[in-house]
Design an enzyme around this catalytic site. Structure first.
Site, PDB file in Angstrom:
ATOM      1  CG  HIS A  18     -24.477  33.976   7.901  1.00  0.00           C
ATOM      2  ND1 HIS A  18     -24.290  32.700   8.419  1.00  0.00           N
ATOM      3  CD2 HIS A  18     -23.565  34.104   6.919  1.00  0.00           C
ATOM      4  CE1 HIS A  18     -23.312  32.105   7.766  1.00  0.00           C
ATOM      5  NE2 HIS A  18     -22.860  32.937   6.831  1.00  0.00           N
ATOM      6  CG  HIS A  20     -20.647  35.764   3.129  1.00  0.00           C
ATOM      7  ND1 HIS A  20     -19.487  35.461   3.812  1.00  0.00           N
ATOM      8  CD2 HIS A  20     -21.527  34.791   3.456  1.00  0.00           C
ATOM      9  CE1 HIS A  20     -19.667  34.347   4.507  1.00  0.00           C
ATOM     10  NE2 HIS A  20     -20.898  33.914   4.315  1.00  0.00           N
ATOM     11  CG  ASN A  52     -16.019  34.746   4.240  1.00  0.00           C
ATOM     12  OD1 ASN A  52     -16.765  35.706   4.394  1.00  0.00           O
ATOM     13  ND2 ASN A  52     -16.301  33.758   3.418  1.00  0.00           N
ATOM     14  CG  HIS A 139     -17.371  27.322   7.836  1.00  0.00           C
ATOM     15  ND1 HIS A 139     -16.373  28.185   8.073  1.00  0.00           N
ATOM     16  CD2 HIS A 139     -18.024  27.781   6.763  1.00  0.00           C
ATOM     17  CE1 HIS A 139     -16.399  29.134   7.164  1.00  0.00           C
ATOM     18  NE2 HIS A 139     -17.394  28.916   6.357  1.00  0.00           N
ATOM     19  CG  HIS A 192     -24.839  28.056   7.454  1.00  0.00           C
ATOM     20  ND1 HIS A 192     -24.092  27.137   8.141  1.00  0.00           N
ATOM     21  CD2 HIS A 192     -23.950  28.836   6.792  1.00  0.00           C
ATOM     22  CE1 HIS A 192     -22.820  27.356   7.899  1.00  0.00           C
ATOM     23  NE2 HIS A 192     -22.701  28.379   7.096  1.00  0.00           N
ATOM     24  CG  ASP A 265     -24.485  31.652   4.168  1.00  0.00           C
ATOM     25  OD1 ASP A 265     -23.523  32.453   4.190  1.00  0.00           O
ATOM     26  OD2 ASP A 265     -24.327  30.431   3.983  1.00  0.00           O
TER      27      ASP A 265
END
Ligand code: NCD
Ligand code: ZN
Ligand code: ZN
Length: 385
Positions: A18, A20, A52, A139, A192, A265
């Site tokens: 995970h 970004h 995303n 999410h 998460h 994350d």
């Protein structure tokens, strides 16, 4: 300890399910190159780049481009996560099969960036993902319960006048997606996990034979909502920092194996997006370069995990969840290594300006943490030392 091996701990290269990276769309905050450099410094040899981005990674052309750029950079394997739905509305399923068949061989799919609110669509996505890979309950929250929410719905948020985000928002979606995965005969991965109740739901789902796995972030293991007193936007994150009892339950679940692995994350944001008033700050924290140290502090020092256990939660289990065959395991004699060397005794102080990430939003600035990554090797090439 030194790189000649004295006192060092040798581990399989870390795998982050995970991350970004903001390419394409927000290259001012992170690129595949800077994210890969941050990953290598943190001991990672493979990261899974969340969908995303702008545009959203919902097609094979884009997921293949991310994979290819990662290969060109060469500091770690950048596996794209494919979005399960197309377009910003998220009403139509993406061509997951095309992404799985492409050069990137997408193995992980998520609703990231446009949460699948519709349970019927989520069930269809789970059915489609069967045989292709794992679907992330990304999410893990019910948006109807989190309208305007910025902080954990508890005494601290109430006292500070911050709109609260209840545990039930996460727990209800984890329960929903576990049951949908059961009916669809699919695999689901909980992103998460942040609540004590989520741990119990995962335990229950597994007892029912449901194919469910879960991750926890370093920040949910170390920090809690007592950090909010300063109104510093750096502490705003989704899901929010919870309470002491959630933190302790997450640590115990990771030690026990109810939660399979650690995932960062890692969510880079520009300084001007984080320095404003708490409720205006963008949610997200950096994680790649500090993950190992936070695990050393929260899990190894208290005796919840030994270094064998660290290899399990940072490398082996995440690699198994997505079916990486070339990472997350001890190297064979004569094979080019994919590994990380850690000095368990070294302590270091986090200085944001010294991070390889393009962003500075670490919640650990000025903290002294144990455990230092001395070197990282990807298939025989030193990517950090
Ligand atoms: C994520 C990001 O920045 O992309 N932030 C975060 O706090 N985890 C998106 C999100 O989950 O809201
Ligand atoms: Zn999220
Ligand atoms: Zn995320």
């Amino acid at each position: 300890a030194t790189l000649d091996g004295r006192g060092g701990v040798l581990l399989p290269g870390f795998v982050d399910l995970h991350t970004h990276v903001r390419e394409p769309g927000r290259e001012d905050t992170e690129t595949i190159a800077t994210g890969s450099a941050a990953a290598a410094r943190g001991g990672y040899t493979a990261i899974f780049a969340m969908a995303n981005t702008a545009p959203v990674a919902d097609n094979a052309a884009l997921t293949d481009a991310v994979w290819r750029i990662g290969r060109e950079v060469g500091l770690c394997d950048v596996h794209p996560v494919g979005a399960v739905t197309v377009g910003l509305e998220g009403k139509q399923l993406a061509e997951m099969g095309m992404m799985a068949d492409g050069a990137a061989k997408v193995k992980l799919f998520s609703d990231d960036g446009k949460c699948v609110h519709d349970p019927v669509l989520m069930k269809r996505a789970l059915e489609y993902s069967r045989g292709l890979g794992v679907l992330i309950s990304q999410h893990s929250e019910d948006p109807r319960l989190t309208v305007g929410a910025v902080a954990h719905d508890g005494p601290t948020a109430a006292r500070l006048g911050l709109a609260g985000w209840p545990r039930a928002a996460e727990e209800s979606i984890v329960a929903r997606d576990a049951l949908l995965a059961r009916d669809a005969g699919a695999r689901v991965h909980v992103a998460h996990a942040s609540c004590e109740g989520t741990v119990e739901l995962i335990r229950f789902a597994r007892s029912q034979g449901i194919d469910i796995t879960a991750e926890v972030t370093p920040h949910h293991l170390l920090l809690d909502d007592s950090r909010l007193e300063t109104y510093d936007g750096v502490n705003r994150v989704n899901p929010p920092l919870r309470e002491e009892r959630d933190k302790l339950a997450l640590r115990a679940a990771l030690a026990e194996g109810v939660i399979d692995c650690v995932a960062t994350d890692h969510a880079p944001h520009a300084s001007q997006e984080k320095c404003c008033e708490f409720s205006q700050a963008k949610p997200g924290m950096l994680g790649l370069e500090t993950a190992l140290s936070v695990i050393a502090l929260t899990m190894v020092r208290p005796g919840l995990l030994d270094w064998r256990g660290v290899a399990r939660v940072m490398s082996e289990r995440p690699a198994q969840i997505v079916g990486l065959d070339d990472q997350g395991r001890p190297i064979e004699v004569g094979e080019p290594g994919t590994l990380t060397i850690v000095d368990p005794d070294a302590e270091w102080t986090v200085v944001p300006d010294e991070l390889a990430s393009k962003s500075r939003n670490t919640p650990y600035a000025a903290m002294t943490l144990p455990g230092r990554v001395l070197g990282t090797v990807l298939r025989g090439t030193v990517t950090h030392r």
